[in-house]
Motif scaffolding. Structure first.
Motif, mmCIF file in Angstrom:
data_model
loop_
_atom_site.group_PDB
_atom_site.id
_atom_site.type_symbol
_atom_site.label_atom_id
_atom_site.label_comp_id
_atom_site.label_asym_id
_atom_site.label_seq_id
_atom_site.Cartn_x
_atom_site.Cartn_y
_atom_site.Cartn_z
ATOM 1 N N TYR B 61 11.811 -16.292 -134.132
ATOM 2 C CA TYR B 61 12.828 -17.241 -134.591
ATOM 3 C C TYR B 61 12.297 -18.069 -135.754
ATOM 4 C CZ TYR B 61 10.110 -20.712 -131.970
ATOM 5 O OH TYR B 61 9.107 -21.511 -131.511
ATOM 6 N N LEU B 62 13.204 -18.832 -136.324
ATOM 7 C CA LEU B 62 12.881 -19.651 -137.485
ATOM 8 C C LEU B 62 13.495 -21.016 -137.245
ATOM 9 C CD1 LEU B 62 11.645 -18.763 -140.240
ATOM 10 C CD2 LEU B 62 13.958 -18.588 -141.096
ATOM 11 N N GLU B 63 12.752 -22.090 -137.534
ATOM 12 C CA GLU B 63 13.338 -23.425 -137.388
ATOM 13 C C GLU B 63 13.425 -24.106 -138.752
ATOM 14 O OE1 GLU B 63 11.955 -24.768 -132.903
ATOM 15 O OE2 GLU B 63 10.553 -25.004 -134.570
ATOM 16 N N LEU B 64 14.568 -24.729 -139.000
ATOM 17 C CA LEU B 64 14.782 -25.480 -140.240
ATOM 18 C C LEU B 64 15.223 -26.885 -139.853
ATOM 19 C CD1 LEU B 64 16.924 -22.804 -142.168
ATOM 20 C CD2 LEU B 64 14.439 -23.077 -142.225
ATOM 21 N N THR B 65 14.485 -27.866 -140.349
ATOM 22 C CA THR B 65 14.866 -29.256 -140.068
ATOM 23 C C THR B 65 15.520 -29.825 -141.313
ATOM 24 O OG1 THR B 65 13.115 -29.502 -138.454
ATOM 25 C CG2 THR B 65 13.986 -31.528 -139.405
ATOM 26 N N VAL B 66 16.762 -30.287 -141.155
ATOM 27 C CA VAL B 66 17.599 -30.569 -142.322
ATOM 28 C C VAL B 66 18.255 -31.943 -142.194
ATOM 29 C CG1 VAL B 66 19.591 -29.758 -143.645
ATOM 30 C CG2 VAL B 66 18.096 -28.094 -142.516
ATOM 31 N N PHE B 95 1.128 -23.151 -148.142
ATOM 32 C CA PHE B 95 -0.097 -23.962 -148.099
ATOM 33 C C PHE B 95 -1.328 -23.068 -147.986
ATOM 34 C CE2 PHE B 95 2.938 -27.077 -146.139
ATOM 35 C CZ PHE B 95 2.774 -28.101 -147.065
ATOM 36 N N PRO B 96 -2.461 -23.544 -148.483
ATOM 37 C CA PRO B 96 -3.719 -22.832 -148.203
ATOM 38 C C PRO B 96 -4.065 -22.978 -146.722
ATOM 39 C CG PRO B 96 -4.150 -24.899 -149.384
ATOM 40 C CD PRO B 96 -2.661 -24.727 -149.327
ATOM 41 N N PHE B 97 -4.626 -21.946 -146.140
ATOM 42 C CA PHE B 97 -4.973 -21.982 -144.705
ATOM 43 C C PHE B 97 -6.419 -21.536 -144.501
ATOM 44 C CE2 PHE B 97 -5.052 -20.299 -140.356
ATOM 45 C CZ PHE B 97 -4.562 -21.389 -139.661
ATOM 46 N N ASP B 98 -6.682 -20.254 -144.795
ATOM 47 C CA ASP B 98 -8.056 -19.756 -144.640
ATOM 48 C C ASP B 98 -9.028 -20.554 -145.511
ATOM 49 O OD1 ASP B 98 -7.337 -17.826 -142.838
ATOM 50 O OD2 ASP B 98 -6.974 -16.291 -144.372
ATOM 51 N N GLU B 99 -8.527 -20.987 -146.679
ATOM 52 C CA GLU B 99 -9.381 -21.679 -147.648
ATOM 53 C C GLU B 99 -9.871 -23.029 -147.126
ATOM 54 O OE1 GLU B 99 -6.439 -20.429 -148.002
ATOM 55 O OE2 GLU B 99 -6.149 -19.404 -149.905
ATOM 56 N N VAL B 100 -9.168 -23.613 -146.161
ATOM 57 C CA VAL B 100 -9.557 -24.959 -145.717
ATOM 58 C C VAL B 100 -10.161 -24.942 -144.307
ATOM 59 C CG1 VAL B 100 -7.863 -26.080 -147.204
ATOM 60 C CG2 VAL B 100 -7.214 -25.498 -144.857
ATOM 61 N N LYS B 101 -10.474 -23.736 -143.803
ATOM 62 C CA LYS B 101 -11.103 -23.640 -142.475
ATOM 63 C C LYS B 101 -12.464 -24.350 -142.493
ATOM 64 C CE LYS B 101 -8.832 -19.593 -140.562
ATOM 65 N NZ LYS B 101 -8.878 -18.141 -140.384
ATOM 66 N N GLY B 102 -12.803 -24.980 -141.386
ATOM 67 C CA GLY B 102 -14.083 -25.670 -141.271
ATOM 68 C C GLY B 102 -14.051 -27.103 -141.754
ATOM 69 N N LYS B 103 -12.968 -27.490 -142.370
ATOM 70 C CA LYS B 103 -12.903 -28.833 -142.952
ATOM 71 C C LYS B 103 -12.143 -29.804 -142.049
ATOM 72 C CE LYS B 103 -13.036 -27.296 -147.769
ATOM 73 N NZ LYS B 103 -14.410 -27.747 -148.043
ATOM 74 N N ASN B 104 -12.355 -31.112 -142.314
ATOM 75 C CA ASN B 104 -11.456 -32.122 -141.753
ATOM 76 C C ASN B 104 -10.135 -32.000 -142.469
ATOM 77 O OD1 ASN B 104 -13.551 -33.401 -140.210
ATOM 78 N ND2 ASN B 104 -14.214 -34.403 -142.108
ATOM 79 N N ILE B 105 -9.059 -32.201 -141.725
ATOM 80 C CA ILE B 105 -7.735 -32.115 -142.343
ATOM 81 C C ILE B 105 -7.035 -33.455 -142.162
ATOM 82 C CG2 ILE B 105 -5.549 -30.886 -142.414
ATOM 83 C CD1 ILE B 105 -7.867 -29.033 -143.028
ATOM 84 N N LEU B 106 -6.518 -33.977 -143.259
ATOM 85 C CA LEU B 106 -5.744 -35.215 -143.211
ATOM 86 C C LEU B 106 -4.314 -34.909 -143.638
ATOM 87 C CD1 LEU B 106 -5.331 -38.317 -143.137
ATOM 88 C CD2 LEU B 106 -6.188 -38.380 -145.493
ATOM 89 N N PHE B 107 -3.373 -35.174 -142.738
ATOM 90 C CA PHE B 107 -1.957 -35.023 -143.090
ATOM 91 C C PHE B 107 -1.356 -36.399 -143.305
ATOM 92 C CE2 PHE B 107 -2.700 -31.094 -140.674
ATOM 93 C CZ PHE B 107 -2.149 -30.163 -141.546
ATOM 94 N N VAL B 108 -0.614 -36.547 -144.413
ATOM 95 C CA VAL B 108 0.134 -37.783 -144.626
ATOM 96 C C VAL B 108 1.585 -37.385 -144.879
ATOM 97 C CG1 VAL B 108 0.308 -39.936 -145.919
ATOM 98 C CG2 VAL B 108 -1.917 -38.784 -145.722
ATOM 99 N N GLY B 109 2.468 -37.782 -143.968
ATOM 100 C CA GLY B 109 3.864 -37.373 -144.076
ATOM 101 C C GLY B 109 4.809 -38.549 -144.012
ATOM 102 N N GLY B 110 5.953 -38.384 -144.664
ATOM 103 C CA GLY B 110 6.965 -39.430 -144.615
ATOM 104 C C GLY B 110 8.327 -38.837 -144.310
ATOM 105 N N GLY B 111 8.995 -39.369 -143.292
ATOM 106 C CA GLY B 111 10.368 -38.976 -142.965
ATOM 107 C C GLY B 111 10.508 -37.481 -142.770
ATOM 108 N N ILE B 112 11.549 -36.926 -143.396
ATOM 109 C CA ILE B 112 11.794 -35.495 -143.239
ATOM 110 C C ILE B 112 10.802 -34.665 -144.055
ATOM 111 C CG2 ILE B 112 13.469 -35.324 -145.117
ATOM 112 C CD1 ILE B 112 15.015 -33.416 -143.148
ATOM 113 N N GLY B 113 10.016 -35.339 -144.879
ATOM 114 C CA GLY B 113 8.950 -34.660 -145.621
ATOM 115 C C GLY B 113 7.942 -34.004 -144.692
ATOM 116 N N ALA B 114 7.972 -34.402 -143.437
ATOM 117 C CA ALA B 114 7.035 -33.801 -142.475
ATOM 118 C C ALA B 114 7.451 -32.388 -142.080
ATOM 119 C CB ALA B 114 6.941 -34.684 -141.226
#
Lengths: 335, 267
Positions: B61-66, B95-114
């Motif tokens: 399935y696919l989810e779209l938040t609108v 988004f890059p995925f394999d390229e950022v393995k092993g790193k700390n990840i910081l997500f900053v999101g606002g509203g529906i931008g998440a």
């Protein structure tokens, strides 16, 4: 190279009409415009370019892509236009315009609607023996005589046309009506060369393309954008007449339970072009004017192997009611 | 063609739609990366680009938040379970995925931008051991506009992961942080040198968070964000999302801050 006497042009085009839809420049009131062949209005000795390029035949202003039913059923019907077409009298600037559109629509993702039209269209060019006031193709290198992008290329030598063959499809057209043509001599070719040199001397509008290319990246904060944009009355005319403008909008037009998906030309000079639900990413007219020039002289060449998104036809200069002149802007950029 | 199998109220004016392709073979072969988007047709109304919020690890399935903000999205909000919608895609780079393995990840999101971040976060949590500390900072104008509440709770309970929430305008029940999402940045303790930040939200939020991150010592290449532009075709032809020689629909919507600066347009 072949020779076609001028009195044989109409018989040749009408002969093509048995197999193809034939479009050609026609006298329409004060204007020369492309239309369906009508020998009583056929324009063969006009100076400069028709008011509009033949872009419409491969990329129409408004095109129905497909129709679907809205009842939840999967009924989609695509509309591909495969009309067999010959266009005669295409100026070198417009030949380049079509070559440019081919590059956009037939590379990477191939556009099936454009491809259907274009692959069924044969292009017969007509060199320019004289430039109009606004013409600057000699500065861009697309004219006044064409070097490529034609199936046949006609040069007006006075009583006759010199005809250069550019493709197998073009050659076939001549072979089918071979009795109308004679072989050209080296004297004819020499005469065409002289006419080209003479034609180059008739240009009144110039830009220094090398300088524009060298300086444009550094000109993004030039005052020219705001100064010229202040004159703009937002008619979009510069985009509508441009042979290389390829941007379009997509819209669903619903009537009853049927929807047609259509696309139509869009104008980067209008605010709606970048309007989203919550914001507009290009909010000022200065940014929009800069986008038009940068897209043609910087972004397109970067993306498409150096090919410039301007043919030098000068139609945007002729059409602008506010006197915004691309050649003037480019001269400012170059300096 | 896809069937809407579930409609969920996510937040005020925001719904999450679950869709399945009508044709099982298309559903099976439909693969995507977090950060990519689809062109969604509401039949009889029109088409709009929507980022995918489900994760590729959730098959079938696919989810779209609108958010209901334009013609197509408002019409979509009126659609119900079992209704049909059109989908084409996926488009964009992701988004890059394999390229950022092993790193700390910081997500900053606002509203529906998440919405696109949720796709990536869930994929990372499916491979949680591949990443070091994951910090999720998320804010909205008011508590009623916070999306993905259940997800946020689950992520926050996971080891070596933290979730910090904030709102601009609290209601009587709100006990958390008050302020813009950037006000959460001083509360996290991570080794910036080994961190990649993913930012997604309204342009004004992105603008200020970028400045905050640069001040904290992030390099331009360590900051990944997404560009929102008008799009029609999704295949780099219609010209609307053109920035420099790039088309956001082909070369984006995901860019590093470094790439954005090279594109040259204001962000």
């Amino acid at each position: 190279m072949k020779i076609l006497s001028k009195s044989n042009l109409v018989p040749f085009l009408e002969g093509l009409g048995l197999e193809f839809k034939v479009n050609a420049p026609l006298y329409e009131g004060q204007d020369v415009l492309f239309g369906d062949l009508d020998s009583s209005k056929l324009a063969t000795d006009f100076i400069g370019k028709p008011r509009l390029s033949p872009k419409e035949y491969s990329f129409p202003q408004r095109e129905r892509l497909f129709t679907f039913k809205n009842n939840g059923g999967v009924e989609i019907e695509a509309h591909l236009n495969e009309t067999k077409r010959v266009i005669w009298g295409i100026r070198p600037c417009d030949l380049y315009g079509l070559k440019f559109l081919d590059m956009v629509y037939l590379s990477d993702y191939v556009d099936p609607y454009y491809q259907a039209r274009r692959s069924n269209t044969i292009l017969l060019g007509l060199n320019c023996n004289k430039a109009e006031e606004s013409c600057f193709c000699s500065s861009i290198g697309t004219g006044p005589f064409a070097r490529e992008a034609f199936d046949l290329l006609f040069t007006d030598l006075g009583d006759v046309f010199l005809v250069e063959i550019g493709s197998k499809a073009g050659k076939k057209l001549i072979e089918k009506q071979a009795n109308l043509f004679t072989n050209a001599t080296s004297k004819d070719e020499k005469q065409a060369g002289i006419l080209e040199e003479k034609s180059k001397k008739t240009f009144k509008t110039y830009i220094d393309l090398g300088k524009v290319e060298a300086k444009i990246a550094g000109a993004s904060s030039s005052p020219v954008w705001a100064e010229e944009a202040a004159k703009c009355i937002l008619c979009g005319g510069c985009n509508w007449v441009c042979p290389t403008c390829y941007c379009f909008n997509i819209e669903d037009v619903t009537s009853g339970d049927k929807t047609q998906r259509v696309r139509y030309w869009d104008s980067c000079q209008l605010g709606g072009f970048t309007q989203m639900a919550a914001m507009n990413s290009r909010a000022t007219q200065a940014e929009r004017l800069r986008q038009r020039i940068y897209h043609k002289f910087s972004y397109n060449p970067d993306k498409y192997g150096g090919e410039i998104g301007c043919t030098g036809c000068g139609r945007c200069i002729d059409v602008c009611p506010a006197g915004i002149n691309i050649a003037y802007i480019l001269r400012r950029v170059a300096n | 063609m896809a069937i809407i199998t579930k409609v969920c109220d996510e937040a005020a004016g925001i719904k999450t739609f679950t869709l399945e392709f009508k044709e099982p073979e298309i559903q099976k072969s439909f693969d995507y990366r977090p950060g990519q988007f689809v062109e969604l047709t509401v039949f009889g109304v029109g088409e709009a680009p929507i980022s995918i919020t489900s994760s590729p690890v959730n098959k079938g399935y696919l989810e779209l938040t609108v958010a209901a903000v334009g013609k197509v999205t408002r019409a979509l909000h009126l659609r119900k379970e079992k209704d049909v919608a059109g989908l084409r895609g996926p488009y964009g780079n992701g988004f890059p995925f394999d390229e950022v393995k092993g790193k700390n990840i910081l997500f900053v999101g606002g509203g529906i931008g998440a919405a696109p971040l949720r796709s990536l976060i869930n994929q990372m949590f499916a491979y949680r051991d591949n990443f070091a500390k994951i910090s999720i900072l998320y804010g909205a104008r008011e508590p009623g506009l916070l999306c993905f509440i259940d997800d946020l709770e689950g992520w926050g309970k996971t080891e070596n992961s933290e979730v910090l929430l904030t709102v601009d305008a609290p209601d009587a029940k709100w006990r958390g942080n008050v302020g813009v999402v950037g006000s959460l940045l001083p509360k996290i303790d991570i080794d910036i040198k080994n961190t990649v930040a993913f930012i997604c939200g309204p342009p004004i939020m992105i603008h200020f968070v970028l400045l905050d991150l640069l001040k904290m010592g992030f390099e331009e290449e360590q900051i990944i964000t997404t560009m929102e532009r008008r799009m029609e075709c999704g295949v780099g032809k219609c010209g609307h999302c053109n920035i420099g020689k790039s088309y956001v629909c082909l070369d984006g919507p995901v860019f590093s801050y470094h790439q954005l600066r090279e594109l040259g347009e204001d962000i």
